[in-house]
Motif scaffolding. Structure first.
Motif, PDB file in Angstrom:
ATOM      1  N   TYR A   1       6.613  -6.141  10.911  1.00 18.94           N
ATOM      2  CA  TYR A   1       6.046  -7.169  10.728  1.00 18.94           C
ATOM      3  C   TYR A   1       7.022  -8.160  10.275  1.00 18.94           C
ATOM      4  O   TYR A   1       7.387  -9.372  10.973  1.00 18.94           O
TER       5      TYR A   1
ATOM      6  N   LYS B   1      -6.796  -7.199   8.574  1.00 15.62           N
ATOM      7  CA  LYS B   1      -7.979  -7.759   9.566  1.00 15.62           C
ATOM      8  C   LYS B   1      -8.681  -9.136   8.891  1.00 15.62           C
ATOM      9  O   LYS B   1      -9.035  -9.785   9.812  1.00 15.62           O
TER      10      LYS B   1
ATOM     11  N   GLN C   1      -2.905  -4.470  19.122  1.00 17.61           N
ATOM     12  CA  GLN C   1      -1.735  -4.558  18.255  1.00 17.61           C
ATOM     13  C   GLN C   1      -0.499  -3.378  19.011  1.00 17.61           C
ATOM     14  O   GLN C   1       0.396  -4.081  19.262  1.00 17.61           O
ATOM     15  N   ALA C   2      -0.987  -2.421  19.172  1.00 17.25           N
ATOM     16  CA  ALA C   2      -0.029  -1.504  19.550  1.00 17.25           C
ATOM     17  C   ALA C   2       0.530  -1.855  21.016  1.00 17.25           C
ATOM     18  O   ALA C   2       1.506  -1.609  21.332  1.00 17.25           O
TER      19      ALA C   2
ATOM     20  N   THR D   1       2.351  -3.447   8.867  1.00 19.90           N
ATOM     21  CA  THR D   1       3.123  -2.267   9.461  1.00 19.90           C
ATOM     22  C   THR D   1       4.624  -2.768   9.154  1.00 19.90           C
ATOM     23  O   THR D   1       4.890  -3.915   9.227  1.00 19.90           O
TER      24      THR D   1
ATOM     25  N   LYS E   1      -6.516  -2.599  16.447  1.00 19.03           N
ATOM     26  CA  LYS E   1      -5.214  -1.789  16.140  1.00 19.03           C
ATOM     27  C   LYS E   1      -4.448  -1.450  17.621  1.00 19.03           C
ATOM     28  O   LYS E   1      -3.368  -1.299  17.821  1.00 19.03           O
ATOM     29  N   SER E   2      -5.504  -0.887  18.676  1.00 19.23           N
ATOM     30  CA  SER E   2      -4.739  -0.870  20.082  1.00 19.23           C
ATOM     31  C   SER E   2      -4.224  -1.998  20.578  1.00 19.23           C
ATOM     32  O   SER E   2      -3.192  -1.696  21.258  1.00 19.23           O
TER      33      SER E   2
ATOM     34  N   ASP F   1       0.744  -9.629  16.330  1.00 23.17           N
ATOM     35  CA  ASP F   1      -0.522 -10.071  15.752  1.00 23.17           C
ATOM     36  C   ASP F   1      -1.056 -11.455  16.527  1.00 23.17           C
ATOM     37  O   ASP F   1      -2.274 -11.764  16.529  1.00 23.17           O
TER      38      ASP F   1
ATOM     39  N   ARG G   1     -11.877  -2.615  13.970  1.00 15.62           N
ATOM     40  CA  ARG G   1     -10.571  -2.567  13.182  1.00 15.62           C
ATOM     41  C   ARG G   1      -9.744  -1.562  14.299  1.00 15.62           C
ATOM     42  O   ARG G   1      -8.572  -1.840  14.626  1.00 15.62           O
ATOM     43  N   GLN G   2     -10.406  -0.748  15.086  1.00 16.63           N
ATOM     44  CA  GLN G   2      -9.558   0.179  15.979  1.00 16.63           C
ATOM     45  C   GLN G   2      -9.310  -0.582  17.314  1.00 16.63           C
ATOM     46  O   GLN G   2      -8.393  -0.362  17.654  1.00 16.63           O
TER      47      GLN G   2
END
Lengths: 211, 321
Positions: free
Chosen positions: B136, B210, B274-275, B133, B271-272, B147, B267-268
């Motif tokens: 980064y 990933k 990370q968010a 993103t 992602k969450s 991350d 992956r999902q």
């Protein structure tokens, strides 16, 4: 390796990018001068000091990595603040960028200011004088008793020819982890403490013009 | 087998250049369509009088120390060095908010080993804007930091004994692994003897960031026994630093990364996480920024007060004169 779980002393090196932080550590630890890749994040070195283990953390110069420095500053016993003697801006950075970091995390941390690349600049062309360097170094250590420090908290070095490099580290180690004369000779360290800078620095090495 | 599986098996050397290009361009096609096919050349033409001076100096300091042992990058006038400089400067014009950050030089250097400057530019755009993103590499590296926190969670989940051991001896894993992620394992794993670095890049360009987590955990897992055997901070730190450098067994690494570590967080889920970390880091920096501004304002007030006092003294002095 001894049974100790943590290093006896943690020293961190900070300063702007490309001032020669990694070169300084490598000159001391490996006695070599090589051009280094930029350090991203931080690099870690180990040095034996008599019976003690010293961890030296070499940090990235890029400003963006500053936010991560609390990892490295935590529990640091000493900090080397390096600037490039041929680039006065890097001296300003010590105040502007690195002091705030140290203030918050480590009040008892010894701060040593180190000018690098002395070989690149003839004495008459320098912008930062010896007095200015020392003044900053003393200001940085305000509130810390440095009377036991065997030297000025300020050094001018060249990692290329090796001048004053080991003095920097030995001065720090001796202050933080004092060794007696007997201990020093037992571990094969020079028995004289470093006091090169008590007198006026010798300028014999800085030849003018060509040789 | 799927393309993904084929790439995990290693792209044959003779196809690497072509496949890397295609993988990169597939990620940035829309940007190229928007900016036009001559975008990179246009940026280069803007270089002489663009205000990227702030980064110009830093870039020039890093050029000669990016791949000093590679002939392509060994001398200051060489093609490799010129291309590296152009790509990094062009990127600063393309993305002034991100600009140059140490680490990008390695990414472009790697790309230039296989591609021309034009492709290398788009590789950097793809890495900074599509694979990662855009925060980064931002001014606080919040994306990269987030991350690292995600990584810690995954290590705690998948290698819990190691994770507890590291905590106990006060080792912050990100002091070692941040570089692995930011420079996509450049200078972290072997390049020459085994193709470890290239194989990681193959998978990264194909599958995205990933795999960086996967490889990191695989390296840790390969060394789990030695790490657990050591009980002091220094030897473990040393081991962590050096073990990656001797990861010659690339097939073993790939197998651990993609098979033995199953089930790997989805992956999902990543992602969450990370968010979540991103939000808290951003808040932290926002608070810090506000503090800084408040401090600067106070300083200004103090100096203004001092000036006013000085002013009045001068005024009185003038009066008496």
């Amino acid at each position: 390796m001894s049974g100790k779980r943590k290093p006896d002393l943690k020293v961190i090196i900070m300063g702007d990018y490309a001032v020669g932080k990694t070169s300084l550590v490598c000159r001391y630890i490996e006695d070599k001068f090589i051009k280094h890749e930029p350090t991203i994040g931080a690099a870690f070195f180990l040095k034996q000091w008599g019976p003690y283990n010293v961890a030296v953390w070499d940090t990235a110069g890029d400003e963006r990595y500053t936010g991560l420095s609390h990892f490295y500053c935590r529990n640091a016993g000493a900090a080397i603040l390096a600037y490039d003697m041929s680039n006065p801006q890097t001296f300003e950075s010590l105040w502007a960028r690195f002091m705030p970091l140290l203030n918050s995390s480590t009040e008892k941390c010894l701060k040593i200011v180190v000018g690098t690349k002395m070989d690149l600049i003839p004495p008459e062309e320098r912008d930062i004088t010896l007095e200015e360097g020392r003044k900053l170094a003393h200001e940085l250590n305000e509130g810390l008793d440095i009377s036991k420090l065997a030297c000025e908290p300020y050094f001018e070095t060249s990692s290329k020819d090796g001048s004053h490099v080991s003095e920097v580290f030995e001065c720090i180690f001796q202050y933080c982890l004092p060794l007696s004369g007997d201990q020093r000779s037992k571990f094969g360290l020079s028995t004289s403490t470093v006091d090169l800078y008590e007198k006026e620095p010798k300028r014999a090495t800085a030849k003018k013009g060509c040789c | 087998p799927t393309l993904k599986q084929l790439v995990r098996g290693g792209i044959p050397d003779q196809y690497r250049k072509q496949i890397w290009r295609q993988l990169v361009y597939s990620r940035v096609q829309d940007i190229i369509t928007e900016k036009g096919p001559h975008y990179y050349r246009n940026l280069c033409n803007m270089l002489p009088d663009s205000p990227v001076t702030r980064y110009r100096k830093q870039i020039s300091l890093d050029l000669m120390r990016t791949m000093p042992s590679n002939v392509k990058f060994a001398t200051s006038g060489s093609r490799g060095i010129m291309d590296l400089q152009d790509v990094l400067l062009a990127f600063c014009i393309h993305s002034p908010d991100i600009g140059y950050c140490q680490g990008m030089n390695f990414i472009v250097g790697m790309a230039l080993l296989f591609m021309d400057a034009h492709d290398a530019f788009w590789t950097l755009v793809a890495v900074t804007e599509r694979y990662f993103t855009s925060n980064y590499f931002d001014h606080n590296l919040v994306g990269a930091q987030a991350d690292q926190q995600v990584l810690k969670d995954i290590v705690a989940e998948k290698l819990s004994t190691t994770s507890k051991h590291l905590d106990a001896i006060d080792i912050e894993i990100s002091t070692v692994t941040l570089n692995w992620f930011l420079a996509i394992y450049f200078d972290a794993v072997p390049f020459m003897v085994s193709n470890t670095l290239l194989r990681i890049w193959d998978c990264f360009l194909m599958e995205g960031p990933k795999v960086l987590f996967r490889f990191c955990l695989a390296i840790l897992k390969m060394n789990e026994r030695e790490i657990l055997m050591k009980n002091d901070t220094i030897s473990v730190m040393r081991h962590l630093k050096s073990c990656a450098k001797i990861t010659y067994d690339i097939e073993g690494l790939i197998k651990i990364a993609f098979e033995d570590l199953r089930p790997f967080p989805h992956r999902q889920a990543i992602k969450s996480k990370q968010a979540f970390y991103l939000t808290s880091l951003k808040e932290k920096y926002k608070r810090r920024e506000l503090q800084k501004m408040a401090f600067a304002e106070r300083e200004q007030m103090v100096s203004l007060n001092a000036q006013l006092k000085m002013g009045s003294i001068i005024f009185i002095y003038d009066f008496y004169e």
